[in-house]
Every structure is written in C-alpha cells, then in structure tokens.
Scaffold this active site. Sequence first.
Site, PDB file in Angstrom:
ATOM      1  N   GLU A 191       0.684  -0.927  -0.007  1.00 23.51           N
ATOM      2  CA  GLU A 191       0.298  -0.049  -0.368  1.00 23.51           C
ATOM      3  C   GLU A 191       0.888   1.117   0.342  1.00 23.51           C
ATOM      4  O   GLU A 191       0.303   2.338  -1.023  1.00 23.51           O
ATOM      5  CB  GLU A 191      -0.450  -0.201   0.745  1.00 23.51           C
ATOM      6  CG  GLU A 191      -1.824   1.176   0.950  1.00 23.51           C
ATOM      7  CD  GLU A 191      -2.658   1.115   0.671  1.00 23.51           C
ATOM      8  OE1 GLU A 191      -2.980   2.438  -0.820  1.00 23.51           O
ATOM      9  OE2 GLU A 191      -3.673   0.825   0.489  1.00 23.51           O
ATOM     10  N   LYS A 220       5.870   5.201  -9.248  1.00 24.09           N
ATOM     11  CA  LYS A 220       4.827   5.064  -8.672  1.00 24.09           C
ATOM     12  C   LYS A 220       3.210   5.046  -9.986  1.00 24.09           C
ATOM     13  O   LYS A 220       2.465   4.825  -9.927  1.00 24.09           O
ATOM     14  CB  LYS A 220       4.233   6.566  -7.650  1.00 24.09           C
ATOM     15  CG  LYS A 220       5.392   6.697  -6.584  1.00 24.09           C
ATOM     16  CD  LYS A 220       5.410   7.887  -5.985  1.00 24.09           C
ATOM     17  CE  LYS A 220       5.641   7.954  -4.220  1.00 24.09           C
ATOM     18  NZ  LYS A 220       6.115   9.144  -4.024  1.00 24.09           N
TER      19      LYS A 220
END
Length: 815
Positions: free
Chosen positions: A606, A682
């Site tokens: 996460e 990302k």
Amino acid sequence: MKLLKFGGTSLADAQKFLCVAKIIENNLKNEQIAAVLSAPAKVTNHLVNLIENAIKNKEIAESITFAEDIFIKLITDLFKMQVNFEYKSLKKTINEKFHHLKQIMKGIVLLGKCPESTQASVISCGEVLSVSIMKKILKAKNYKVSIINPVKSLVSIGNYLDSTVDILKSKDRISSLNINKKNIILMSGFIAGNEKEELVVLGRNGSDYSAAVLAACLEASCCEIWTDVNGVFTCDPREVQNAHLLKSISYQEAMELSYFGAKVLHPRTIEPISQFKIPCFIKNTDNIKSVGTLICQQNDSKEQILKGVTHLDHIAMFNISGSRIKNVGNIISRIFTTTSKDNIKIILITQSSSENKINFCISESLTNKTKFLLEREFQLELKEKLMNTFKIYKNLSILSVIGSQIQKKHNIASKICSVLGMNKINIFSIVQGASENLISLVIDQKNILTGVKHVHNALFLNKNIIDVILIGIGGVGNELINQIFSQKKILNKRDIVIKVVVIANSKKMLTSYEGIDLHNWKEKFLESKKLFNLEILCNLVQNNSFINPVIIDCTSDELLSKKYVYFINQGFHVITSNKKANTSEWTYYQQIRSASLKTNKKFLYETNVGAGLPVIQTLQNLFNTGDNLIHFKGILSGSLSFIFGRLEEGLLLSQATKEAKDLGFTEPNPCDDLSGIDVARKLLIIAREIGYQIELKDIQIEPLLPNEFKKYRNIDEFFIKLKKLDPIFLNRVKKAHKKNNVLRFVGIIKKRGKCSIKIEEIHPNDPLYTVKNGENVLAFYTNYYQPIPLVLRGYGAGKNVTASGVFSDLLRTIS
Ligand code: ADP
Ligand code: ASP
Ligand code: MG
C-alpha cells in the site's frame, strides 16, 4: 508417607542438590518422606554416548574423565557449601566407580559390542551416585537415611533396557525391609532388578516411573514429581512460548500426553498411581512456591476440555496395501503379534474403509527390524501378490491433541486439519476414536514445530499471532517498530499479538523467536553480532517454524525485492514499502502475484504510492467491482508538491528546492526528486494496478531539469547550476498566474495506459489546484466517478504515514 521424585534438571549442580535436600526437609515436618533421584542432568546422555563410542572404537578416555569431573566438581562444591559433608569417602566411591567404568569400556572396545545387561549398569551409574551424594548431605544435616536398593526390591519383567515393574511382588519385598518410620528413604530412579536380581533399567526418562512404583509400594498419600517447569503445560513450554499451565488433568489425559511425547512424564508413570488412586503433583524446583499441576482421577469439569498438544518424532510409517489384501486373513492381529514378540510397539494404526490399505507407525529406529519380521510373516502373501511390497515413509512425526472427551466436540478435528492445511502441512494419516481423549495426525517431521505451534494457537489461544521479520531500519522501519510497540496493549485486547522475531539492516540482525523486546531493541541491536545478508535470510526463511510469518521490506534494495517469490513460496506474507519489485519487468511482477495466489500468502504494498493513503486498496476495490478508468491525474511526490507550492508563492526554483531539502522533504540529493523517476515508478504501479501491461520505459517523462544535471552529484555544484534555471521557471509561473492558473508536476494516465509525467498549468477548478505543502493528490476519473473524480488527498510521504501504511498492511495479513 509422601513420595518425592527429583529429575536430572533438579540435580544439575551442588546448589540444586542442596535445594532438593531443603525440599525434603520441609516436607518431613508432616510425614515420612521417600525420595527417588535421577542422575544429574546430562549424565545419562553422556554415559549412553560413551558406550556408543566405545562400540565404534572411538577415543573415550576424555569422555570418561568428563563424566567423572561432573561428580567431583559436585562434591567439591558441596564440601564448600555444606558443613559436615563427608567429602573423602564420596570421592573414593566416585573414583572407584569410574575406574570400574574404564575397565568396562576397555572390554567394550575390544569386543566391539556391549551386552544389554552391561549397558543397563553403565547408563544407570548416575542415579546410584546421586543417592550416595544425597545420603551424605542428609547425614551432614543429622537425618537418618534408609536406602532402598531397587535391584533387590523392584521386581521387574522385560528386557535389560526397558523393563516393567511387578508392583505386587515389589510391594511385598519392600514391606519386608521394615524400614524405620523415622528415616528418610532414598532410592535411585530408573533402576530395577529382574527375576535373577540382575540390574535392569526402566527405559529413558524412567525415574518418573520408579517414583510412581515406589509410591504405590509404600502406599504413599501423594507423589510429587519435581522438575524444571511449573507443571504440565498445554504444550512443551520450551517450544511454544505461550503454552499455559494446567491446574489439573486426569490420569487418562496425563497418560496420553506422556505417551504421545510430553517428556515431562515417563509414559508408564501413570499406571501405578492411577491403579492405587494416588494423587500426583508436578512441581518446579526452581519455583518452589508454584502450585504445580495435579494429576488425579477426577478431572475438574469446570476446566477446559482441551488439555494439550504433543509430538512424537523419529517415526516411520508402514503402508500395507494391495487390491487382493481382503483375501489375507487376520492381517492386523498378525502384524501386532509379529511385532510385539520383538517388543516393537505400534504407536498408531489406521485402516482404510475399503480395507485395501493399512498404515501403522513405529519408532524409526525399528524400521529395518520390523520390515524383516513382517516380510517373513507375510512371505507367502507377498509372493502370491496378495499384498504389494510394503511402502515405508520415514522422517515423520505424530502430532496429538489431548482433551477430555475430545470426540464429542465436533469441530476440533476440522480445526486441526484446516490450520495444518492453511499452512501447507500435509497429513499422512489421522486417528480419531481409538481413545476418547485423543486425536493424532502423522505429518512430516520437518513441519512438526510449525504444526504444533499453529494447532496450539488455534485450539488454545484463539489469538492472531503474526511473526515479523523486519528488514530495513531507516526512518520508516524505525518508526514502524515504535508504532508496533505503542499499539501492543490495544492490539492484545483485540487478541492480536505481533512478535517481531528478526530486525535486520544490510549488515547484521537481532533475533528472538519469542519476540524481540521492542522497548530496548536499539541497544540490543547494537550489541548483536549476528551477521545478516540475503543468503542468511533465505536460510532463515527455509528453516522457519514461525506462526503466520511476514517479511517486511523497508529498504530500497533491488536484490531483496527479487526474492519475494521465494519468500512467498516458503509460506511468508510479504509487505513492502520498496517500489523495486512492482516496477521491475512485467514477468516478475506477474510471478509475485501468481505465487501469492497459489500459496494464499499476501503480497501487500500500500505504501508504494501515496505512503499511508489508501490508494492500492481503493483501486483494487474499484476495478474488482467492475469500474473502468477514463483517466487519472495526480501529484505523486511530496517534495515536488512542496516545491511547486512555494514557486506559486513567489520563491525561485533554487530557493524552494533548498528549503525542501533543509526541511528533510527531499532525497539526500534533490536531483533525484527533480528527475521525476520516483513519480514515474508510482505512476507505473498505479497503471499496472488498473491492468495496463506496461514497463517503466514506456512512461514519458518531461524532465524538470536538463539532462546534464545528472552529472552534478556534488550538492553545492547542483545548487549553483540550479540557479541558472530560476528565470525560466519564474517566467512559466508568471505566465500561468496571468491566466489564474498554477504550475504542478503531475502524473497522467490516459486511455490504453498512456502514461506521462510533466509540468502542467492547473486551472482553479481542478482538484490538483490547491494541493501543495507536501500533500499528494490522486484524481481518478472513472465510469462510476465522473464528471467529478474520486479524489484521494493527504500527505504522501514521511516516515509516520509510511510506517502506519505498512502497519495497516501488516494487520491485513490476519484478516
Ligand atoms: P527431569 O529431568 O526433571 O525428569 P525432563 O527434562 O525429563 O525433566 O522433563 C521436563 C521437561 O519436559 C521440561 O523441561 C519441558 O521442556 C518438557 N515438556 C514437554 N512437554 C511438556 C508439557 N506438556 N508440559 C511441561 N513440560 C513439558
Ligand atoms: N537419568 C535417566 C534418563 O536420563 C532417567 C531419568 O532421568 O528419568 O533417562
Ligand atoms: Mg524426566
């Protein structure tokens, strides 16, 4: 009359001998005492090894001296500690005994073998000397002592190394001794005599049995077995840290526990005490005040049904099968008769309902003998092919769960099987019903400790235990430890126990299988000399017996990230804040997912995007339930969010960057942030999460800095060069300002997964407009969320939020 038995661990040194004498003294106040003594700890093992080595003609002189030295040290220390202790005569006894032993050993070396009768005499020497020493201690304290010679008084049948005592005959012999009622009675444990009054022993660990037998013969009111643990636990407390002490158990349960491996009692101990209804306590010499465990006829019904988990190792399983096996008469009774003739114990046996298969277990050391005997017994059937050749499986263990009327609880067997199954432990055979107090399962010995811990945990604790291996103790790892430590009590109340079993950096590690004390882990870590590297980690992972183990990667190490598939395949969940695995080539990305799916182990990351912000979970939820991405736009870097916010407020690029660096928002070299590569990683992770099969190289990056900046690894030089870009950026900011817009460094995903990273002018209506000061924002325009996008916004960097993201991933491993 009370019977006290002291095991080897209670007689390990002079101090302990004196402590045992004190316990005897304390008990004397109320009634006559008989004490049965073992050999001091390790002595019997040593004597057994001595014989084995002598048979193999190995050097033994040093070993004999070692055993002798144990006793000489013992009495030398006692001489210093106990007034009036008769040292000299004892020293002579010990020297003579060992001189005699040396002669025997020479004989064994010459012969190359050792008859069982000699073995019995040698391995029981320690017990004999324990009694001689205790007698002198009690004498020094002015007590009168009577010694029972077990060779003459305990009449037994069986072989020299594993005999069984005839209690009625022994009782007669002992009552004819007419021992003075005021004297303390001492007897060596482990030893008895056969009909010819030759010395025999009662099997390893047999002093408990001696005690029970003597208690029955003397009609004792109570038998106390003093050892090195507080009593009988739900599991061996040395193997399973959270085992708990049982207040009481029935004779039957105690028998099953010991028969199926709980070493705290010799299996035959219970028979005499239950026959004569003698209550028995197991107590701790290191903790005299503890109440111990009561073994008695009536089990306290208010207590729990389940009593313990045990294991027996070094087991072999024979599989007898054949499609025409039904035509063979009395197979089971023939197996039993054949094996019992040679004292081979069948520990458990199962027969398949189709009657085509019979499995039975024996001690592994008897495999060849059993095979030979059975092949002889069934030679005709084997020849006629009524039976297949026997299959023999070795290196097995029997895991047993013991409890009163365990059969009546419908879900226990299913709980055991499911917990073993969940941990990928195969069950070779299961026996339920042979005794109403027992369920036994045969599994691979290499899995036994893991199996026992899991089964114990599932049946007795109902706690969610997580064993954590933490790699990387920079800002995030360090903060994670703090968070786990401060949440400990709250999680405990919710039955969640996090045990950090390994803390490692790239060079060394700190380990504790009970869980590292997180209160002072830093000092312990500094002191630790245990090396750490990938190879050590892989070995640790391979040989693990952890419960619900999790590897947390708080590093940015690429090599470590390449091992995730291996860790998952070895039964570990993997949690990572390291982006390297998820941004490596697509094939590896896929391998991790399929390993996780196949093994049912979680791979959680996460914090790879937006630190603690719930990005990955939200995306997975959205797309698993049928939503589709139209496009995505986000500010994914905390440092760039800060820098662009300050540009908008009038600062120059070099000033804003310097400020971000001084506040600790950037990498050590801010060039790494401005290169945009971290944002690209990302964005790649988000795109892959949505389902686009792309690689890092597919992402178009509009660089913030010209290419030559890569050269400036010196920070001062970097800032000097950066100043040259100030006017360009100032101009762009002004231009945007004129249109009421601001500049932001954004990551974009468009149709078909086209990803780009660039500086963009952002309009006041855009959700990215107000995001600065290090905040991140992710705007997802999807079928469900349009025209207003789903927006996630908050701090997307920093050790606190990242650690808390890792922590919540950790808690997801038990959900
Ligand atoms: P002694 O020398 O006193 O005879 P043992 O070593 O034979 O002692 O037996 C005590 C040991 O039994 C304990 O140290 C413990 O490790 C082991 N043990 C195994 N199972 C259990 C259990 N269920 N409860 C308590 N102890 C157990
Ligand atoms: N000393 C013997 C053994 O170690 C007997 C006992 O301790 O019970 O097996
Ligand atoms: Mg013992």
